[in-house]
Design an enzyme around this catalytic site. Structure first.
Site, mmCIF file in Angstrom:
data_model
loop_
_atom_site.group_PDB
_atom_site.id
_atom_site.type_symbol
_atom_site.label_atom_id
_atom_site.label_comp_id
_atom_site.label_asym_id
_atom_site.label_seq_id
_atom_site.Cartn_x
_atom_site.Cartn_y
_atom_site.Cartn_z
ATOM 1 N N GLN A 126 -18.659 54.274 53.593
ATOM 2 C CA GLN A 126 -18.812 54.380 55.046
ATOM 3 C C GLN A 126 -18.546 53.023 55.708
ATOM 4 O O GLN A 126 -19.071 51.997 55.282
ATOM 5 C CB GLN A 126 -20.237 54.879 55.376
ATOM 6 C CG GLN A 126 -20.474 55.169 56.839
ATOM 7 C CD GLN A 126 -19.669 56.343 57.375
ATOM 8 O OE1 GLN A 126 -19.291 57.254 56.632
ATOM 9 N NE2 GLN A 126 -19.380 56.336 58.667
ATOM 10 N N LYS A 154 -22.314 64.370 56.532
ATOM 11 C CA LYS A 154 -21.277 64.604 55.525
ATOM 12 C C LYS A 154 -21.880 65.252 54.274
ATOM 13 O O LYS A 154 -21.343 66.218 53.739
ATOM 14 C CB LYS A 154 -20.578 63.285 55.162
ATOM 15 C CG LYS A 154 -19.651 62.775 56.265
ATOM 16 C CD LYS A 154 -19.166 61.349 56.036
ATOM 17 C CE LYS A 154 -18.321 60.885 57.230
ATOM 18 N NZ LYS A 154 -17.838 59.507 57.120
ATOM 19 N N ASP A 207 -10.764 59.478 52.323
ATOM 20 C CA ASP A 207 -10.592 58.974 53.687
ATOM 21 C C ASP A 207 -9.112 58.730 54.002
ATOM 22 O O ASP A 207 -8.723 58.642 55.168
ATOM 23 C CB ASP A 207 -11.320 57.634 53.862
ATOM 24 C CG ASP A 207 -12.722 57.784 54.441
ATOM 25 O OD1 ASP A 207 -12.935 58.713 55.237
ATOM 26 O OD2 ASP A 207 -13.584 56.949 54.095
#
Ligand code: GUN
Length: 283
Positions: A97, A53, A120
């Site tokens: 995460q 990422k 997200d």
């Protein structure tokens, strides 16, 4: 007959190149989109995802800040870090995460992220906006799947769509996005009684269970579009999806490979979400 392969790698490159152009335009106005990625603990898969990422951000001209924290950090300390990022003007997107260590309440951590920085799309308010047809951030993996279907001209209007796996990260938002696009959606879970009877009805089949080879060719309607969200490593170290590719490719009309299918799209859409968060902050 063999299915055509949907090239997620190529499509992700096209999306990232478009992001890069828009990033340059924003930079010309004095704003560099910034993504903070918080990684708690040493989970090897998470470390790879986070590294990928950050690398993708830099390549497209976004700033990335990776915050690595010990696995035994307290939840309160993590929440303080998230709150600081919420008010940091250089950070437009925040991603914690998952999975988090077991002593943490993931829902509480996610709800602490400012909704307008929740790239997200996991925050309860973003989930609610998606469900009511006014999405702010679409969760990256289902968003990437929608991009793939669009680029392949797969029409969802009136189509039978079946999603296998009902997670908050993939299955549920995937169902919402396809429903909004006009599909009749069936959302299956681990208790579904006759899974094959459901999957065989699908014009578009999305599989996100984390169980390698769970969907086999005999469970697929001839000509269907099959999207494999799974990324599993076999004992031999090979990456495989949740769909048994060898049998499925003989039946499906289109299919995504693993690797090189949905995976690269997830990262590309994270960049899109971060860019759009920065664009909104500048508006
Ligand atoms: N873990 C697996 N997939 C994801 C994702 O899309 N976002 C975050 N934050 N964690 C994940």
């Amino acid at each position: 007959m063999s299915a055509s392969i949907i090239d997620g790698k190529a499509l992700s490159e096209a999306v990232k190149s478009e992001v890069s152009t828009r990033v340059q335009a924003l930079k010309a106005r004095g704003i560099t989109p910034g993504l903070a990625v918080v990684l708690v603990g040493e989970d090897p898969a998470s470390q790879v995802y986070v590294r990928n990422k950050a690398a993708a951000c830099e390549k497209a001209g976004l700033n990335s800040r990776v915050i690595r924290l010990d696995g035994d950090i307290t939840e309160d300390a993590l929440l303080d870090i998230v709150r600081e990022l919420n008010t940091d003007n250089e950070i437009h997107g925040i991603l914690v995460q998952l999975p988090l260590p077991r002593h943490m309440n993931s829902a509480r951590v996610i709800e602490t992220i400012a909704a307008e920085k929740d790239v997200d799309g996991f925050h309860i308010s973003n989930a609610g906006l998606l469900m009511t047809g006014q999405p702010l951030f679409r969760p990256c993996t289902p968003y990437g799947v929608m991009k793939m279907l669009e680029s392949e001209n797969v029409s969802l209007w009136g189509a039978e769509a079946v999603v296998v796996g009902a997670s908050n990260i993939v299955g549920k938002p995937m169902a919402m996005l396809m429903l909004a696009a006009g599909a009749t959606v069936t959302l299956c879970n681990s208790k579904t009684r006759d899974l094959a009877a459901q999957t065989r009805r699908a014009d578009v089949l999305v599989v996100a269970t984390g169980k390698p080879g769970m969907v086999t060719g005999d469970m697929i309607k001839p000509g269907a579009t099959v999207i494999d969200v799974g990324i599993n490593r076999t004992e031999q170290g090979k990456l495989v999806g949740d769909v048994d590719f060898e049998s499925a490719v003989k039946v499906a009309g289109r299919i995504t490979p693993v690797p090189g299918g949905v995976g690269p799209m997830t990262i590309a859409m994270l960049l899109v979400n971060t860019l759009e968060a920065a664009e909104r902050s500048a508006a």
